[in-house]
Design a protein around this motif. Structure first.
Motif, short mmCIF file in Angstrom:
data_model
loop_
_atom_site.label_atom_id
_atom_site.label_comp_id
_atom_site.label_asym_id
_atom_site.label_seq_id
_atom_site.Cartn_x
_atom_site.Cartn_y
_atom_site.Cartn_z
N LYS B 182 4.64 2.99 1.81
CA LYS B 182 4.20 1.74 1.39
C LYS B 182 4.42 1.27 0.04
N ALA B 183 4.57 -0.11 -0.08
CA ALA B 183 4.58 -0.73 -1.24
C ALA B 183 3.50 -2.17 -1.04
N PHE B 184 3.17 -2.57 -2.23
CA PHE B 184 2.21 -3.85 -2.06
C PHE B 184 2.64 -4.96 -3.06
N ARG B 185 2.33 -6.19 -2.78
CA ARG B 185 2.64 -7.12 -3.45
C ARG B 185 1.77 -8.32 -3.25
N ASN B 186 0.98 -8.75 -3.87
CA ASN B 186 0.05 -9.80 -3.69
C ASN B 186 0.61 -11.08 -3.70
N GLU B 187 1.48 -11.35 -2.71
CA GLU B 187 2.29 -12.70 -2.55
C GLU B 187 1.34 -13.85 -2.16
N LYS B 198 1.72 -8.72 2.36
CA LYS B 198 1.14 -8.17 1.10
C LYS B 198 1.39 -6.58 1.05
N GLU B 199 1.26 -5.87 2.39
CA GLU B 199 1.48 -4.50 2.25
C GLU B 199 2.57 -4.23 3.12
N PHE B 200 3.62 -3.52 2.78
CA PHE B 200 4.98 -3.50 3.54
C PHE B 200 5.45 -2.05 3.32
N GLU B 201 6.53 -1.78 4.06
CA GLU B 201 6.86 -0.59 3.96
C GLU B 201 8.36 -0.52 3.49
N GLN B 202 8.86 0.41 2.64
CA GLN B 202 10.26 0.31 2.06
C GLN B 202 10.97 1.50 2.60
N MET B 203 12.29 1.56 2.64
CA MET B 203 13.19 2.55 2.63
C MET B 203 14.08 2.38 1.46
N GLU B 204 14.00 3.46 0.67
CA GLU B 204 14.88 3.17 -0.62
C GLU B 204 15.80 4.23 -1.33
N ILE B 205 16.91 4.32 -1.40
CA ILE B 205 17.58 5.42 -1.83
C ILE B 205 17.96 4.77 -3.61
N SER B 313 15.82 -0.88 1.50
CA SER B 313 15.58 -1.71 2.78
C SER B 313 14.13 -1.84 3.13
N GLY B 314 13.87 -3.03 3.84
CA GLY B 314 12.27 -3.16 4.46
C GLY B 314 12.28 -2.71 5.65
N VAL B 315 11.39 -1.72 5.76
CA VAL B 315 10.99 -1.30 7.02
C VAL B 315 10.70 -2.46 8.15
N ASP B 316 9.67 -3.14 7.46
CA ASP B 316 9.28 -4.17 8.37
C ASP B 316 10.14 -5.39 8.87
N ARG B 317 11.17 -5.53 7.83
CA ARG B 317 12.16 -6.49 8.02
C ARG B 317 13.03 -5.92 8.98
N THR B 318 13.59 -4.62 8.71
CA THR B 318 14.28 -4.25 9.81
C THR B 318 13.71 -4.06 11.31
#
Lengths: 443, 443
Positions: B182-187, B198-205, B313-318
């Motif tokens: 998870k990562a968080f941004r007060n958009e 505001k709360e989303f999940e990432q897959m990063e390398i 990559s964004g998990v939620d966007r994927t």
């Protein structure tokens, strides 16, 4: 594991990449930890087994993945806003801060500082009540904050979605909702490695039942969850026990609660709580939200607020318990040997492949081919960055069940040496039979 | 998917239990969503495929699972504390708040409110700078706060552990560290369903390379990640495109960046960014922490700060893209049919089993037996809570590739009707051959 082994064990966890201190590049944050490459793998295995067992395999439980940040009213209803507090007191001399219920008391108003042994008189040093939830401003303006809260348990995400799940899944009671996710508590008590952390992960099920079936469901879940640790986590029976809460220990709304305790290096402590929470959660969320959270039983033509049984497991504590349970220290030919006797479904790797001599291209090539082959069917690792003795010790310390060594003879007889982690027995096995050999020897 | 289908699509997602509004029992929190039973399953499948592809299958990438709450100095070094800001302005009339870079400007100081069309004069309505990070007090005392920050990207957890990972895994450059979390941004910009949360999940390398190999590694990763969406997420080529950032768009330290864009209902938008970040991250963390984060190449006997390529990559966007890509609306015999043409590795269930008549105990028994059998090898669902037509529609809408119906004839001929989600073709298949039949027809 004995208490005096804890620090050696923690250093193994750091050295091998199971765990690192959170933000430690910048001095660290107390009670926050990062899972390193091996820790991340093993933690995921634990979560996957739980999810598979409860969400994928069962028809009476569905999964959920709700947000960490939740609305203030959620915790108004749950009681966390009002009652999720620690009472803290400062030592006037050493200035350290303690939970008042955790330090020695004598006389009516006098406590003793556990560190510097100074007397703390609560008429001078006023104890302060401190809410354990982390809050954060969700408004774009500092001066007019609107607070959201980091959930202190994943359970509340389940309760507030009870009706959503019911309406979209057509489930009939009894049924459960399961969730794995992070939760946050601003614990002042630091300590005991990853046993109590400010940021931690839970695996929780809320199992909804008819009130008259709640007690038997509760008893069922205590057994089911104990069995999970024995069977799927490979924890020895002698390291687990059940402890039922006495009436003075129970939350006011709870009908019963049993802790599944593990024999941690610092003593028996909670691994999981299985609680019979009656209708408290749905009733209170119904009351505060002014929504109807009751259930209609179409067979009995009856409407009621379901009771809930909550098996609540800590991912990090399970991880910790699995490692402690697996930790072995023995003497081999006058030298100490440390290994982790992990189940092979939990170990970061099921097999390691080495060439006996790194400088022989033929050995390296054959070892790599065997490795790539094995890797198709199980998690495996290739290593040639040290001597064979060192490579064995490395794999022992991370719990790899089998090591496969390719030597000069392998080139002619097409056999490799397979070494068993636990017995250290070595056997020559035909290359074509290695996979079969390993699958016959599940740990 | 066309833009005008978005609201129908969102309502499908809610109705079928893919997504619910976060804390919606209490009026909701803007830009926060909960994944319901089907959403949680599918989201986990996406993450598992990614993890398997990069962490389990590859030898040059290791996993990590670092904490969400991080030390303030992490973001001092990363530049987030100083520079991760939106500039906001309030409409004097309707009082709504907007990102100034997102609204219409005319004249030197005049903007127009996108809602009520009032002129906003920035000499009166002062724009305010607003940091997008959520912070939370980690001290037990309100008056003397010590702030921790919810990470705005998982990447920082990787950078601060670079040396820990290097020292514990014995990896040689090039190698990568991968993380899901998870990562968080007060958009302030809300909306577009789960596209910006505001709360989303990432897959990063973070892939660490020698500086002179960075550009070719970058080009490799752009191709690799595009291929991932095509092959593993089943996204059609016509719904994906690459967009390279122009020099004016690049962060000052970045050498290059390519967005992998998906054709969302509201237009082409970023699904993933693949960035060539040069040595910025390790250099800055080394500078601020005063630690040496350089790498020693023992073959070339050379010390340097690695460059890093970041496929983020964004998990939620994927998840969103996978659903949009799969969404189909067609007319069948004058009536609308909606189905999700999902890959079977992503669909919540691979097969559904129904009895044609719920009131025939023999049919129910046979259907359940078939279901239990199939469930051993694939995710499956049993349903008898509606008429057969309704059950088909239900499974179409959640993307189940095959429906298996047990009818009276099944009792004598030991065959069932297998219906294909996409073609709606029905075929009689021997019960003993159903599993084989399905495995020959992967979607």
């Amino acid at each position: 594991m004995a208490e005096d082994q804890l620090s050696t064990f923690v250093s193994l966890c750091r050295r091998r990449g199971f765990l690192f201190g959170g933000s430690e590049l910048y001095g660290g944050l107390s009670s926050i930890w990062d899972y390193g490459p091996l820790g991340a793998k093993m933690k995921k295995r634990i979560k996957d087994i739980w999810w598979d067992e409860y969400v994928e395999k069962r028809e009476d439980i569905v999964g959920l993945d709700s947000s960490i940040i939740m609305h203030e009213d959620v915790f108004r209803a749950s009681g966390h806003l009002e009652g999720f507090n620690d009472v803290l007191v400062d030592c006037p001399k050493c200035k350290r801060r303690f939970r008042i219920d955790k330090i020695e008391k004598f006389g009516t108003n006098l406590y003793r500082c556990p560190d510097c042994k100074t007397e703390i008189d609560t008429r001078q040093q006023k104890p302060r009540t401190f809410n354990l939830m982390f809050k954060t401003n969700m408004s774009a303006i500092e001066e007019t904050p609107v607070y959201g809260y980091l959930r202190p348990e994943t359970a509340q995400g389940i309760f507030v979605n009870f009706m959503n799940v019911l309406n979209t899944t057509h489930k009939k009671i009894p049924f459960g909702i399961a969730q794995i996710g992070k939760a946050f508590r601003n614990e002042v008590t630091t300590g005991s490695f990853i046993f109590r952390m400010k940021e931690f992960e839970q695996m929780e099920i809320e199992y909804f039942v008819r009130p008259e079936e709640a007690m038997s469901a509760y008893e069922h879940w205590v057994k089911n969850r104990l069995q999970f640790y024995l069977e799927h986590m490979g924890i020895e029976e002698s390291n687990l026990r059940l402890r039922e809460h006495g009436p003075d220990e129970l939350a006011h709304y709870a009908k019963a609660c049993t802790d599944i305790e593990f024999r941690f290096p610092f003593g028996w402590s909670e691994l999981e709580g299985v609680a019979h929470r009656a209708d408290f959660d749905l009733r209170e969320h119904g009351r505060v939200s002014k929504k109807d959270l009751s259930y209609f039983d179409s067979v009995k033509e009856e409407r009621f607020v379901p009771n809930v049984i909550e098996p609540s497991s800590g991912v990090d504590r399970t991880f910790f318990a699995v490692l402690c349970n697996a930790y072995r220290k023995e003497e081999v030919k006058g030298r100490p040997r440390v290994y982790l006797k992990l189940k092979d479904t939990l170990a970061p790797f099921r097999a390691a492949v080495f060439p006996l001599l790194k400088k022989e291209p033929q050995l390296v090539e054959l070892a790599k081919n065997i490795f790539y082959d094995i890797k198709k069917s199980m998690p495996a690792v290739y290593d040639d960055t040290a001597s064979i003795g060192k490579l064995y010790r490395r794999q022992d310390e991370i719990g790899t069940p089998f090591c496969i060594t390719v030597d000069m003879e392998s080139l002619s007889d097409r056999k490799v040496t397979v070494r068993d982690r636990d017995s250290m027995a070595q056997e020559r096995v035909e290359i074509d039979r290695v996979e079969e050999y390993l699958s016959e020897r599940r740990k």
